[in-house]
Write a protein that holds these residues in place. Structure first.
Motif, PDB file in Angstrom:
ATOM      1  N   LYS A  78      -6.483  11.605  -0.231  1.00  0.00           N
ATOM      2  CA  LYS A  78      -5.839  12.778  -0.854  1.00  0.00           C
ATOM      3  C   LYS A  78      -6.267  14.039  -0.105  1.00  0.00           C
ATOM      4  O   LYS A  78      -7.108  14.816  -0.563  1.00  0.00           O
ATOM      5  CB  LYS A  78      -6.206  12.852  -2.340  1.00  0.00           C
ATOM      6  CG  LYS A  78      -5.748  11.645  -3.136  1.00  0.00           C
ATOM      7  CD  LYS A  78      -6.044  11.811  -4.611  1.00  0.00           C
ATOM      8  CE  LYS A  78      -5.665  10.561  -5.395  1.00  0.00           C
ATOM      9  NZ  LYS A  78      -4.252  10.193  -5.221  1.00  0.00           N
ATOM     10  N   GLY A  92      -1.069   5.960  -0.028  1.00  0.00           N
ATOM     11  CA  GLY A  92      -1.593   7.139  -0.709  1.00  0.00           C
ATOM     12  C   GLY A  92      -0.955   7.546  -2.011  1.00  0.00           C
ATOM     13  O   GLY A  92      -1.176   8.672  -2.476  1.00  0.00           O
ATOM     14  N   TYR A  93      -0.183   6.652  -2.643  1.00  0.00           N
ATOM     15  CA  TYR A  93       0.455   6.996  -3.915  1.00  0.00           C
ATOM     16  C   TYR A  93      -0.133   6.140  -5.032  1.00  0.00           C
ATOM     17  O   TYR A  93      -0.113   4.910  -4.960  1.00  0.00           O
ATOM     18  CB  TYR A  93       1.973   6.780  -3.835  1.00  0.00           C
ATOM     19  CG  TYR A  93       2.677   7.797  -2.977  1.00  0.00           C
ATOM     20  CD1 TYR A  93       3.280   8.921  -3.535  1.00  0.00           C
ATOM     21  CD2 TYR A  93       2.722   7.648  -1.593  1.00  0.00           C
ATOM     22  CE1 TYR A  93       3.915   9.865  -2.740  1.00  0.00           C
ATOM     23  CE2 TYR A  93       3.353   8.584  -0.781  1.00  0.00           C
ATOM     24  CZ  TYR A  93       3.954   9.692  -1.363  1.00  0.00           C
ATOM     25  OH  TYR A  93       4.577  10.630  -0.575  1.00  0.00           O
TER      26      TYR A  93
END
Length: 342
Positions: free
Chosen positions: A249, A309-310
């Motif tokens: 993140k 990254g989700y």
């Protein structure tokens, strides 16, 4: 052999000859040295483990630290897995590229004992192109293997501008026909036991450049500043961080700190060279990685979402649809249908 007209497109998509003029020019200037080094005939069940990058370089190109490895699937279907990671699948006509020569495993449709590749052939030097034969006599997969060496920053393992492995399917047309002709030529050389010195060194070089061109066609800003960015003293360390940890993140402040520059300077360089903000570039890079995972792995959409990254599958699906015009499931189904038709 005549080189086909350059074509671009997604790894398993259609060509778009109007894109990537800057990318094509940069790739045409690459300095590469290489050779096709053997042909493999594997029969189910089969699997092998490659040498380490250092061992591969010492065996095939003494003096080099690492090599770029590629495999062309001449017949059948196989998987490749670097670092014991996820399996990427490749079919007849696909080109598998390991841009940093990472140690990897390859195998067929059925599970099999993984054997060291060096136990399957005599060490070089070779008078003629060797043929590796291994397996239990079932369905056959033929692979033509090659290596290249380059000191270009594009293949610097510290930057990791590429994933450890990617699979390219040339779109139908001159490029696919040329790859098939190149496979036929390599097979003919090995079957006739011709001297290794009779193999034109340009063949693996041209194959690698075209595979990289096709893969990078869907990379963010490939059509303008991407090659310049990985050579930029401000952008290169930031890109190395994003490429190494795409699921992190990131904030602009953290990214600027990792690159030892101010946030304003980093943002300015991203916008000037790559035409987008750092966070927008990260989003686009995640979508670039996601298309590769959807096309060449069996992972579900939720798994791929987390890999890039989700936390939520829904958020990933929305971002993917904005980027490609299709949902991940629809995009994968369309690519699978095209692959089956080829």
């Amino acid at each position: 052999m005549l080189m086909p007209e350059p074509q671009t497109g997604h790894d398993r998509g259609t060509a778009d000859p109007d894109r990537n003029t800057a990318l094509a020019a940069a790739l045409d200037r690459l300095s590469l040295e290489g050779a096709i080094f053997f042909r493999s005939e594997f029969t189910e069940c089969w699997a092998y483990r490659s040498l380490t990058p250092e061992g591969m370089a010492e065996t095939l190109h003494p003096g080099a630290r690492r090599l770029i490895i590629f495999h062309i699937v001449a017949a059948g279907r196989c998987w490749v897995s670097p670092h014991g990671g996820e399996r990427r699948w490749a079919d007849r006509g696909d080109v598998i590229v390991l841009p940093y020569g990472d140690q990897h495993e390859m195998g067929g449709l059925q599970e099999a004992e993984v054997v060291p590749i060096e136990t399957l052939f005599e060490p070089p030097p070779w008078d003629s192109l060797p043929i590796v034969r291994h397996g239990e006599g079932g369905d056959r997969t033929d692979i033509v293997c090659g290596y290249l060496h380059s000191g270009d920053p594009l293949f610097d393992p510290g930057l990791r501008a590429f994933p450890p492995v990617f699979v390219v399917r040339p779109p139908e047309g001159p490029m696919a026909q040329w790859v098939r002709s190149s496979i036929d030529y390599a097979v003919a050389v090995s079957e006739n036991s011709l001297p290794t010195g009779s193999i034109p060194t340009q063949l693996p070089e041209l194959l690698l450049v075209e595979a990289v061109r096709l893969h990078l066609a869907s990379a963010p800003a490939a059509d303008n500043g991407w090659i310049a960015a990985i050579r930029d003293p401000v952008l290169a360390p930031a890109l190395a961080q994003l490429h190494a940890r795409p699921g992190h993140k990131w904030t602009v402040a953290e990214l600027a700190s990792s690159a030892a520059v101010s946030r304003s300077l980093l943002d300015e360089r991203f916008r000037k060279v790559l035409g987008r903000s750092p966070i927008r570039y990260l989003t686009d890079w995640r979508m670039h990685l996601a298309t590769g995972l959807l096309a060449t792995t069996d992972h579900g959409v939720a798994v791929i979402a987390r890999r890039v990254g989700y936390d939520a599958e829904e958020a990933f699906s929305r971002a993917f649809k904005r980027a490609t015009g299709s949902s991940p499931g629809t995009w994968r189904a369309a690519k699978t249908a095209v692959a089956r038709e080829l």
